[in-house]
Write an enzyme that holds these catalytic residues in place. Structure first.
Site, short mmCIF file in Angstrom:
data_model
loop_
_atom_site.label_atom_id
_atom_site.label_comp_id
_atom_site.label_asym_id
_atom_site.label_seq_id
_atom_site.Cartn_x
_atom_site.Cartn_y
_atom_site.Cartn_z
N ILE A 27 0.85 -1.20 0.00
CA ILE A 27 0.00 0.00 0.00
C ILE A 27 0.89 1.25 0.00
O ILE A 27 1.81 1.34 0.82
CB ILE A 27 -0.89 0.05 1.27
N TRP A 151 9.50 -0.98 10.40
CA TRP A 151 9.13 -0.40 9.11
C TRP A 151 9.63 1.02 8.89
O TRP A 151 9.40 1.61 7.85
CB TRP A 151 7.62 -0.43 8.90
N ASN A 152 10.31 1.59 9.86
CA ASN A 152 10.64 3.01 9.70
C ASN A 152 11.90 3.26 8.87
O ASN A 152 11.99 4.26 8.18
CB ASN A 152 10.73 3.70 11.06
N PRO A 176 11.90 -8.57 6.86
CA PRO A 176 11.49 -7.17 7.00
C PRO A 176 10.13 -7.10 7.69
O PRO A 176 9.42 -8.11 7.79
CB PRO A 176 11.36 -6.68 5.56
N GLU A 178 6.28 -6.51 7.74
CA GLU A 178 5.30 -6.77 6.65
C GLU A 178 4.80 -5.47 6.03
O GLU A 178 4.27 -5.47 4.92
CB GLU A 178 4.14 -7.62 7.15
N GLU A 249 17.06 -3.80 19.57
CA GLU A 249 16.95 -2.35 19.37
C GLU A 249 15.48 -1.99 19.48
O GLU A 249 14.71 -2.22 18.55
CB GLU A 249 17.48 -1.97 17.97
N CYS A 283 12.78 5.62 16.55
CA CYS A 283 12.87 5.06 17.90
C CYS A 283 13.55 6.00 18.89
O CYS A 283 13.19 6.08 20.04
CB CYS A 283 13.62 3.75 17.85
N GLU A 380 5.44 5.53 24.23
CA GLU A 380 5.98 5.79 22.90
C GLU A 380 4.81 5.94 21.92
O GLU A 380 3.96 5.06 21.83
CB GLU A 380 6.88 4.64 22.45
P1 NDP Z 1 7.04 -4.33 16.04
O1 NDP Z 1 7.60 -4.63 17.37
O2 NDP Z 1 5.59 -4.39 15.85
O3 NDP Z 1 7.68 -5.30 14.95
C1 NDP Z 1 9.06 -5.40 14.74
C2 NDP Z 1 9.35 -6.62 13.90
O4 NDP Z 1 9.17 -7.81 14.68
C3 NDP Z 1 8.41 -6.77 12.69
O5 NDP Z 1 9.14 -7.29 11.61
C4 NDP Z 1 7.39 -7.74 13.23
O6 NDP Z 1 6.67 -8.39 12.23
C5 NDP Z 1 8.29 -8.68 14.02
N1 NDP Z 1 7.60 -9.51 15.02
C6 NDP Z 1 6.44 -9.25 15.66
N2 NDP Z 1 6.17 -10.25 16.55
C7 NDP Z 1 7.19 -11.14 16.47
C8 NDP Z 1 7.50 -12.36 17.14
N3 NDP Z 1 6.71 -12.87 18.08
N4 NDP Z 1 8.63 -13.01 16.81
C9 NDP Z 1 9.46 -12.50 15.87
N5 NDP Z 1 9.22 -11.34 15.20
C10 NDP Z 1 8.10 -10.66 15.51
O7 NDP Z 1 7.63 -2.90 15.66
P2 NDP Z 1 7.22 -1.96 14.45
O8 NDP Z 1 7.53 -2.63 13.17
O9 NDP Z 1 5.85 -1.45 14.71
O10 NDP Z 1 8.29 -0.77 14.62
C11 NDP Z 1 8.11 0.25 15.54
C12 NDP Z 1 8.88 -0.03 16.81
O11 NDP Z 1 10.24 -0.30 16.51
C13 NDP Z 1 8.90 1.15 17.75
O12 NDP Z 1 8.69 0.73 19.07
C14 NDP Z 1 10.29 1.70 17.59
O13 NDP Z 1 10.74 2.43 18.69
C15 NDP Z 1 11.08 0.47 17.35
N6 NDP Z 1 12.33 0.81 16.68
C16 NDP Z 1 13.50 0.73 17.38
C17 NDP Z 1 14.69 1.12 16.80
C18 NDP Z 1 15.99 1.00 17.53
O14 NDP Z 1 17.02 0.94 16.87
N7 NDP Z 1 16.03 0.97 18.85
C19 NDP Z 1 14.73 1.66 15.43
C20 NDP Z 1 13.46 1.65 14.78
C21 NDP Z 1 12.29 1.26 15.40
P3 NDP Z 1 5.40 -7.66 11.56
O15 NDP Z 1 5.31 -6.29 12.07
O16 NDP Z 1 5.70 -7.72 10.12
O17 NDP Z 1 4.22 -8.44 11.98
#
Ligand code: NDP
Length: 483
Positions: A27, A151-152, A176, A178, A249, A283, A380
């Site tokens: 999307i 995803w960021n 990555p 989704e 992270e 983050c 957050e």
């Molecule tokens: P999520 O925690 O929702 O997801 C992170 C990744 O983990 C996605 O690829 C997700 O899959 C996957 N995932 C979810 N559940 C599981 C599981 N049980 N086992 C293995 N993998 C899993 O984060 P967001 O993608 O929403 O990103 C935002 C968050 O990331 C914020 O909290 C942000 O602060 C943090 N972040 C931290 C950074 C850092 O360097 N400290 C940098 C950038 C972001 P899917 O979503 O595809 O279902």
């Protein structure tokens, strides 16, 4: 722009498809338009990726560090040559404005590949004198590593994990988010073009359950996750079952502290960068902006004036500053926090609304008179919402800045450098900036303390995270035994 990839996954050196996997729509966040789709990895795809990684890793680890480094440096060059196309793809996938993706995404990934490519040939063990006998250490790779991205910063996250892992002689299977499946596939292709053996870096798509299947697999030695704290807890627990290495992270609610003597214009610039870059989806953002009362009025006036000038709109237009949120769901979360801010009594200074029309746009939003107990100051948000809090004393602001479960980053603005260093030493955060915010050069370790994470990415610290020393004792004498 056609963003549809040749296939959903990249396994064993080539694109791979299994159309029986759950459909993940692509999307465009700026319009809500559906651009294509990929499929989540099925168990056979996951198996193929892990098997390919295991095979490739043995040969890769046997190469010299300089040979491995050459591949990474070549990949960095290709990334730079294709920066515009990769940036456009990243913008279509994330909605982040091209003005950012052109300089901060593939470009940061290239820096990382180059940095660890250069370092690969320098990795050595140590020699330990034992008064006659001696020992030496061999820096060994961990094996097959799993990278899981948010995803960021899709391609940057993939590079920040892959580059040190590969430099140390590991292989990787990367999943990555989704929401943003596309650019990691390009990185996989580029690594092969640069000379990486088939299977060294594999990409499989899917949601959390695909990540969970990778983490649970006995062949996996290490998991590096970029994501939220709740996901971090789950992944850390699953990795602990197999006693796997982890880098986590995770999220943050970082303080940016502005003392009365700060340069107001610089402090406002930093607060803007710390809250509105990538539409607030970073983050390490400094979302709790503590402003000393003497400078509050001047700071808020300039902040409101400059924020009102932000250009929101078509992310492909290079004049745009803020694109949409990554998804409708994320926009809903952020709007909900804005409502909470209003209902809890914070003063809305600027912004606060979703932009009507297609796409998931939100105005950059500033709340003043925020107190420590409000949800917008504690949780957050991951969107363009800044909370400005007042303070009077240094001691007080240090205590309040640290009163959070998070500890990813922090910033201090003051012209008094002794105070800056004194305050930074007491802030519980993995990454701190003095008179600056959110710059993360590859030469500097990056990561969090407390719930914000475990381990560090970038810099030499990442080498420790993707390798382990084997100690070898060498005897030059006879063996003594008690009987
Ligand atoms: P999520 O925690 O929702 O997801 C992170 C990744 O983990 C996605 O690829 C997700 O899959 C996957 N995932 C979810 N559940 C599981 C599981 N049980 N086992 C293995 N993998 C899993 O984060 P967001 O993608 O929403 O990103 C935002 C968050 O990331 C914020 O909290 C942000 O602060 C943090 N972040 C931290 C950074 C850092 O360097 N400290 C940098 C950038 C972001 P899917 O979503 O595809 O279902």
């Amino acid at each position: 722009m056609n963003v549809q990839p040749k296939a959903s996954h990249f396994v064993n050196g080539r694109p791979m498809e299994d159309a029986s996997g759950t459909i993940i729509p692509l999307i465009y966040p700026a319009t809500g338009e559906r651009l294509g789709q990929v499929h989540a990895a099925t168990p056979p795809v996951i198996e193929a990726a892990l098997a390919a990684a295991e095979d490739a890793q043995r040969d890769w680890a046997a190469r010299t560090g300089a040979e491995r480094g050459r591949v990474l440096i070549r990949a960095a060059q290709i990334l730079r040559e294709r920066n515009r196309a990769l940036s456009e793809l990243e913008t279509m996938d994330t909605g982040k404005p091209l003005s950012e993706t052109l300089v901060a995404d593939a470009a940061s990934g290239a820096d990382c590949l180059e940095y660890f490519g250069g370092m690969a040939g320098t990795l050595t063990g140590e020699s330990v004198e034992l008064g006659g006998d001696f020992a030496y250490t061999i820096r060994e790779p961990l094996g097959v590593c799993v990278g899981i991205g948010a995803w960021n910063y899709p391609i940057q996250i993939a590079c920040w994990k892959a580059a040190p892992a590969l430099a140390c002689g590991n292989a990787m299977v990367f999943k990555p988010s989704e929401e943003t499946p596309l650019s990691a596939l390009k990185l996989a292709e580029i690594l092969v073009e640069a000379g990486a053996p088939a299977g060294l870096f594999n990409v499989v798509q899917g949601a959390g359950e695909v990540g969970a299947a990778l983490v649970a697999d006995a062949r996996v030695a290490k998991v590096s996750l970029t994501g939220s704290v709740p996901t971090g807890r789950r992944v850390y627990a699953a990795a602990a079952e197999g006693l796997k290495h982890v880098t986590m992270e995770l999220g943050g609610k970082s303080p940016l502290i502005i003392f009365d003597d700060a340069d107001v214009e610089d402090a406002v610039s930093a607060a803007i960068n710390a809250n509105f870059y990538s539409t607030g989806q970073i983050c390490s953002n400094g979302t709790r902006v503590f402003v000393q009362t003497g400078v509050k009025a001047a700071f808020l006036a300039r902040l409101a004036e400059r924020t009102a000038r932000a250009v929101i709109g078509d992310p492909m237009d290079e004049a745009t500053h803020l694109g949409p949120m990554v998804s409708e769901g994320q926009r809903g979360i952020v709007l909900n926090y804005i409502e909470k801010g209003v209902s809890e009594g914070a003063r809305l200074v600027v912004g606060g609304k979703a932009r009507p029309g297609p796409g998931w746009f939100i105005e950059p939003t500033v709340f003043a008179d925020v107190t420590d107990t409000m949800a917008i100051a504690r949780e957050e948000i991951f969107g363009p919402v800044m909370s400005v809090l007042d303070f009077t004393e240094e001691e007080e602001v240090i205590a309040r800045a640290n009163a959070t479960e998070f500890g990813l980053a922090a910033g201090v603005f003051t012209r008094d450098l002794a105070r800056a260093h004194r305050v930074v030493r007491r802030l519980r955060a993995g990454t701190c900036w003095i008179n600056q915010y959110n710059l993360t050069p590859i030469e500097m370790p990056f990561g969090g303390v407390k719930s914000s994470g475990i381990g560090r990415e970038n810099a030499r610290a990442a080498i420790e995270a993707y390798s382990q020393p084997k100690a070898v004792y060498v005897s030059l004498g006879r063996v003594e035994a008690p009987f």
